[in-house]
Design a protein around this motif. Structure first.
Motif, PDB file in Angstrom:
ATOM      1  N   VAL A  53       0.953  -1.184   0.068  1.00 42.13           N
ATOM      2  CA  VAL A  53      -0.021  -0.076   0.134  1.00 42.13           C
ATOM      3  C   VAL A  53       0.775   1.299  -0.041  1.00 42.13           C
ATOM      4  CG1 VAL A  53      -1.707   1.423   1.321  1.00 42.13           C
ATOM      5  CG2 VAL A  53      -1.696  -1.181   1.116  1.00 42.13           C
ATOM      6  N   ARG A  54       0.665   2.132  -0.884  1.00 40.25           N
ATOM      7  CA  ARG A  54       1.405   3.517  -1.107  1.00 40.25           C
ATOM      8  C   ARG A  54       1.124   4.260   0.018  1.00 40.25           C
ATOM      9  NH1 ARG A  54       0.358   6.281  -6.323  1.00 40.25           N
ATOM     10  NH2 ARG A  54      -1.793   5.396  -5.916  1.00 40.25           N
ATOM     11  N   MET A  55       2.145   5.040   0.576  1.00 37.24           N
ATOM     12  CA  MET A  55       1.853   6.067   1.739  1.00 37.24           C
ATOM     13  C   MET A  55       2.480   7.330   1.047  1.00 37.24           C
ATOM     14  SD  MET A  55       3.727   6.490   5.705  1.00 37.24           S
ATOM     15  CE  MET A  55       5.114   7.331   5.133  1.00 37.24           C
ATOM     16  N   ALA A  56       1.320   8.314   1.281  1.00 36.76           N
ATOM     17  CA  ALA A  56       1.450   9.791   0.739  1.00 36.76           C
ATOM     18  C   ALA A  56       1.823  10.736   1.874  1.00 36.76           C
ATOM     19  CB  ALA A  56       0.447  10.286  -0.125  1.00 36.76           C
ATOM     20  N   LEU A  57       2.960  11.115   2.164  1.00 39.61           N
ATOM     21  CA  LEU A  57       3.209  11.827   3.430  1.00 39.61           C
ATOM     22  C   LEU A  57       2.785  13.573   3.303  1.00 39.61           C
ATOM     23  CD1 LEU A  57       4.293  12.082   6.258  1.00 39.61           C
ATOM     24  CD2 LEU A  57       6.412  12.551   5.019  1.00 39.61           C
ATOM     25  N   HIS A  58       2.108  13.960   4.010  1.00 39.92           N
ATOM     26  CA  HIS A  58       1.824  15.390   4.115  1.00 39.92           C
ATOM     27  C   HIS A  58       2.034  16.110   5.400  1.00 39.92           C
ATOM     28  CE1 HIS A  58      -1.008  14.764   0.539  1.00 39.92           C
ATOM     29  NE2 HIS A  58      -1.186  13.737   1.024  1.00 39.92           N
ATOM     30  N   LEU A  59       2.815  17.091   5.541  1.00 44.58           N
ATOM     31  CA  LEU A  59       3.681  17.666   6.529  1.00 44.58           C
ATOM     32  C   LEU A  59       2.556  19.000   6.768  1.00 44.58           C
ATOM     33  CD1 LEU A  59       7.373  17.313   5.989  1.00 44.58           C
ATOM     34  CD2 LEU A  59       5.626  16.169   7.386  1.00 44.58           C
ATOM     35  N   ALA A  60       2.017  19.295   8.049  1.00 46.24           N
ATOM     36  CA  ALA A  60       1.168  20.358   8.303  1.00 46.24           C
ATOM     37  C   ALA A  60       1.936  21.643   8.769  1.00 46.24           C
ATOM     38  CB  ALA A  60      -0.093  20.067   9.125  1.00 46.24           C
ATOM     39  N   PRO A  61       1.606  22.673   8.324  1.00 46.46           N
ATOM     40  CA  PRO A  61       2.305  23.699   8.890  1.00 46.46           C
ATOM     41  C   PRO A  61       1.933  24.212  10.222  1.00 46.46           C
ATOM     42  CG  PRO A  61       1.626  24.152   6.625  1.00 46.46           C
ATOM     43  CD  PRO A  61       1.034  23.033   7.074  1.00 46.46           C
ATOM     44  N   GLN A  62       2.774  24.965  11.124  1.00 48.97           N
ATOM     45  CA  GLN A  62       2.579  25.219  12.289  1.00 48.97           C
ATOM     46  C   GLN A  62       1.531  26.440  12.381  1.00 48.97           C
ATOM     47  OE1 GLN A  62       6.020  25.995  14.836  1.00 48.97           O
ATOM     48  NE2 GLN A  62       7.142  24.278  13.578  1.00 48.97           N
ATOM     49  N   ALA A  63       0.357  26.140  11.976  1.00 48.57           N
ATOM     50  CA  ALA A  63      -0.702  26.977  11.823  1.00 48.57           C
ATOM     51  C   ALA A  63      -2.162  26.157  12.414  1.00 48.57           C
ATOM     52  CB  ALA A  63      -1.036  27.702  10.745  1.00 48.57           C
ATOM     53  N   SER A  64      -2.918  26.783  13.069  1.00 49.73           N
ATOM     54  CA  SER A  64      -4.372  26.360  13.329  1.00 49.73           C
ATOM     55  C   SER A  64      -5.084  26.041  12.358  1.00 49.73           C
ATOM     56  CB  SER A  64      -5.113  27.033  14.098  1.00 49.73           C
ATOM     57  OG  SER A  64      -6.425  26.510  14.326  1.00 49.73           O
ATOM     58  N   GLY A  65      -5.769  24.765  11.937  1.00 50.77           N
ATOM     59  CA  GLY A  65      -6.465  24.313  10.759  1.00 50.77           C
ATOM     60  C   GLY A  65      -5.724  23.793   9.673  1.00 50.77           C
ATOM     61  N   ALA A  66      -4.529  23.655   9.742  1.00 50.72           N
ATOM     62  CA  ALA A  66      -3.584  23.491   8.722  1.00 50.72           C
ATOM     63  C   ALA A  66      -3.719  22.242   7.922  1.00 50.72           C
ATOM     64  CB  ALA A  66      -1.863  23.679   9.010  1.00 50.72           C
ATOM     65  N   GLU A  67      -4.284  21.084   8.836  1.00 57.11           N
ATOM     66  CA  GLU A  67      -4.269  19.687   8.462  1.00 57.11           C
ATOM     67  C   GLU A  67      -5.787  19.540   7.329  1.00 57.11           C
ATOM     68  OE1 GLU A  67      -2.225  19.617  12.309  1.00 57.11           O
ATOM     69  OE2 GLU A  67      -4.362  20.734  11.646  1.00 57.11           O
ATOM     70  N   ARG A  68      -6.644  20.519   7.454  1.00 55.59           N
ATOM     71  CA  ARG A  68      -7.837  20.016   6.805  1.00 55.59           C
ATOM     72  C   ARG A  68      -7.467  20.248   5.143  1.00 55.59           C
ATOM     73  NH1 ARG A  68     -14.056  22.481   7.659  1.00 55.59           N
ATOM     74  NH2 ARG A  68     -14.874  21.431   5.938  1.00 55.59           N
ATOM     75  N   PRO A  69      -6.951  21.437   4.743  1.00 56.52           N
ATOM     76  CA  PRO A  69      -6.610  21.675   3.345  1.00 56.52           C
ATOM     77  C   PRO A  69      -5.680  20.376   2.792  1.00 56.52           C
ATOM     78  CG  PRO A  69      -5.831  23.287   4.458  1.00 56.52           C
ATOM     79  CD  PRO A  69      -6.557  22.600   5.361  1.00 56.52           C
ATOM     80  N   LEU A  70      -5.059  19.808   3.551  1.00 58.55           N
ATOM     81  CA  LEU A  70      -4.360  18.721   3.301  1.00 58.55           C
ATOM     82  C   LEU A  70      -4.983  17.390   3.143  1.00 58.55           C
ATOM     83  CD1 LEU A  70      -0.801  19.171   5.374  1.00 58.55           C
ATOM     84  CD2 LEU A  70      -1.161  20.156   3.089  1.00 58.55           C
ATOM     85  N   VAL A  71      -5.726  17.212   3.985  1.00 58.21           N
ATOM     86  CA  VAL A  71      -6.628  16.112   3.848  1.00 58.21           C
ATOM     87  C   VAL A  71      -7.559  16.150   2.736  1.00 58.21           C
ATOM     88  CG1 VAL A  71      -8.633  14.727   5.053  1.00 58.21           C
ATOM     89  CG2 VAL A  71      -6.581  15.407   6.183  1.00 58.21           C
ATOM     90  N   GLU A  72      -8.113  17.133   2.399  1.00 58.05           N
ATOM     91  CA  GLU A  72      -9.148  17.371   1.420  1.00 58.05           C
ATOM     92  C   GLU A  72      -8.102  17.191   0.079  1.00 58.05           C
ATOM     93  OE1 GLU A  72     -10.352  21.107   1.942  1.00 58.05           O
ATOM     94  OE2 GLU A  72     -12.230  20.712   3.346  1.00 58.05           O
TER      95      GLU A  72
END
Length: 370
Positions: free
Chosen positions: A107-126
């Protein structure tokens, strides 16, 4: 505060191991240092046989990559998005544990690093979902309860199997039923306190960060355990970095310089979260003539670089790689379920930390007075 060279190189090594390969300029951006600095570190790690390098690309030399690691699955196959905070050395070992399991399963793994800001994960997940991710492993930053609450609704309804890593949603929240795998930090705090009490320490200072789920769990655990322990005569909690007090309402002692607070409490031992802050505190103690462990025993929490200190620090070592391993296995189980609409009950898995006893703890001398 400039990051120690050994820590930076360990972060480079762990980041490359988590991905398999990485570009030098991407590593420089992730660590927020110059490309020249990363190249110098990579050259040293290559000389040690821990990395190999090509034209601007760094590769892992871990045995699992050299022997049995399969090539990534072809486009259209299962793919797992992994979202973690940027510049988080603790989670690099967790990433490696997850990568090992996912690669073994093809299974492939795609790594996404969230910046140090509130709510940064949501756009990466989308973005990951729009790219076709079938599942998600995520460790949101969650600097406070308000930030966690802001993520509840969208994270609970993203529509693909999701496992939280090293995050424990509070009871009754929208994420309470979400799968999660984390370290039992109460047990880690228990190990630290019992080790020090067993050596004869009766007055202890605890210090944690202010801005992470682990720090909040540890503060609650330390204060609860010390407050109820029959052999702890006096204790205090403070921020490990006093300047962090600007981010919240804290009492004077909670933002005090740790050497001064130690003298006020008459403490002969300290438990410090995390490793880098612990190393800096030990240096401050030395500058004030306080010897470790002769005058003050020190236990670090995280055990990422604690063993590199002088003296090597006794440390609580959460099962970082094992958390990633278990989270990936749980996610694969969810992905394999034939009928997602009738999935099994959510799982909350806790793994126990260990105590690594080194040279920074010993039986106490006389308590330090005010």
């Amino acid at each position: 505060m400039r990051e120690p060279v050994d820590l930076r190189r360990q972060r480079i090594l762990a980041s490359v191991q988590a991905r398999g390969t990485a570009r030098v300029r991407d590593l420089a951006a992730e660590l927020q240092v110059s490309v020249v600095t990363v190249r110098r570190d990579v050259e040293e790690l290559t000389r040690e046989g821990r990395l190999s390098r090509g034209h601007g690309v760094v590769r892992s030399t871990m045995p699992d990559r050299e022997t049995a690691a399969p090539d990534p699955a072809p486009a259209g196959g299962d793919r797992v998005a992994v979202v973690v905070p940027v510049r988080h050395s603790y989670l690099t070992e967790t990433l490696h544990g997850a990568r090992t399991v996912l690669e073994r399963a093809g299974v492939r793994m795609a790594l996404h690093l969230a910046p140090q800001a509130s709510g940064a994960e949501r756009p990466l997940v989308e973005r990951a979902l729009s790219d076709g991710a079938d599942g998600l492993l995520i460790a949101p930053r969650w600097r406070g309860r308000a930030h966690e609450e802001a993520d509840h609704e969208w994270l609970a309804g993203i529509g693909v199997p999701t496992v939280l890593m090293e995050r424990r949603p509070w009871r009754g929240s929208a994420l309470h039923a979400l799968d999660s795998v984390c370290s039992d930090h109460w047990y880690g705090a228990h190990l630290a306190v019992e080790h020090l009490v067993g050596l004869g320490h009766r007055r202890v200072v605890f210090a944690t960060r202010h801005d992470s789920p682990t720090a909040r769990s540890l503060r609650a655990a330390f204060t609860g355990i010390a407050g109820a322990h029959p052999l702890v005569e006096r204790w205090a909690w403070a921020l490990v970095a006093p300047e962090a007090g600007a981010d919240g309402p804290y009492a004077a002692d909670e933002t005090a310089e740790l050497p001064a607070l130690m003298r006020k409490v008459g403490a002969t031992a300290m438990v410090l979260h995390g490793d880098v802050d612990a190393l800096m505190v030990v240096q401050r103690l030395a500058a004030e003539g306080v010897r470790v462990p002769e005058d003050c025993s020190v236990v670090a929490y995280d055990d990422v670089v604690a063993g590199l200190a002088s003296p090597p620090l006794t440390a609580v070592s959460p099962p970082k790689a094992e958390v990633g391993h278990a989270a990936a296995e749980l996610l694969l189980r969810r992905l394999s379920e034939a009928a997602p609409g009738s999935r099994q009950p959510g799982r909350r898995i806790e793994l126990l930390p260990r105590l690594m006893v080194r040279g920074s703890t010993a039986r106490p001398a006389e308590p330090l007075g005010e």
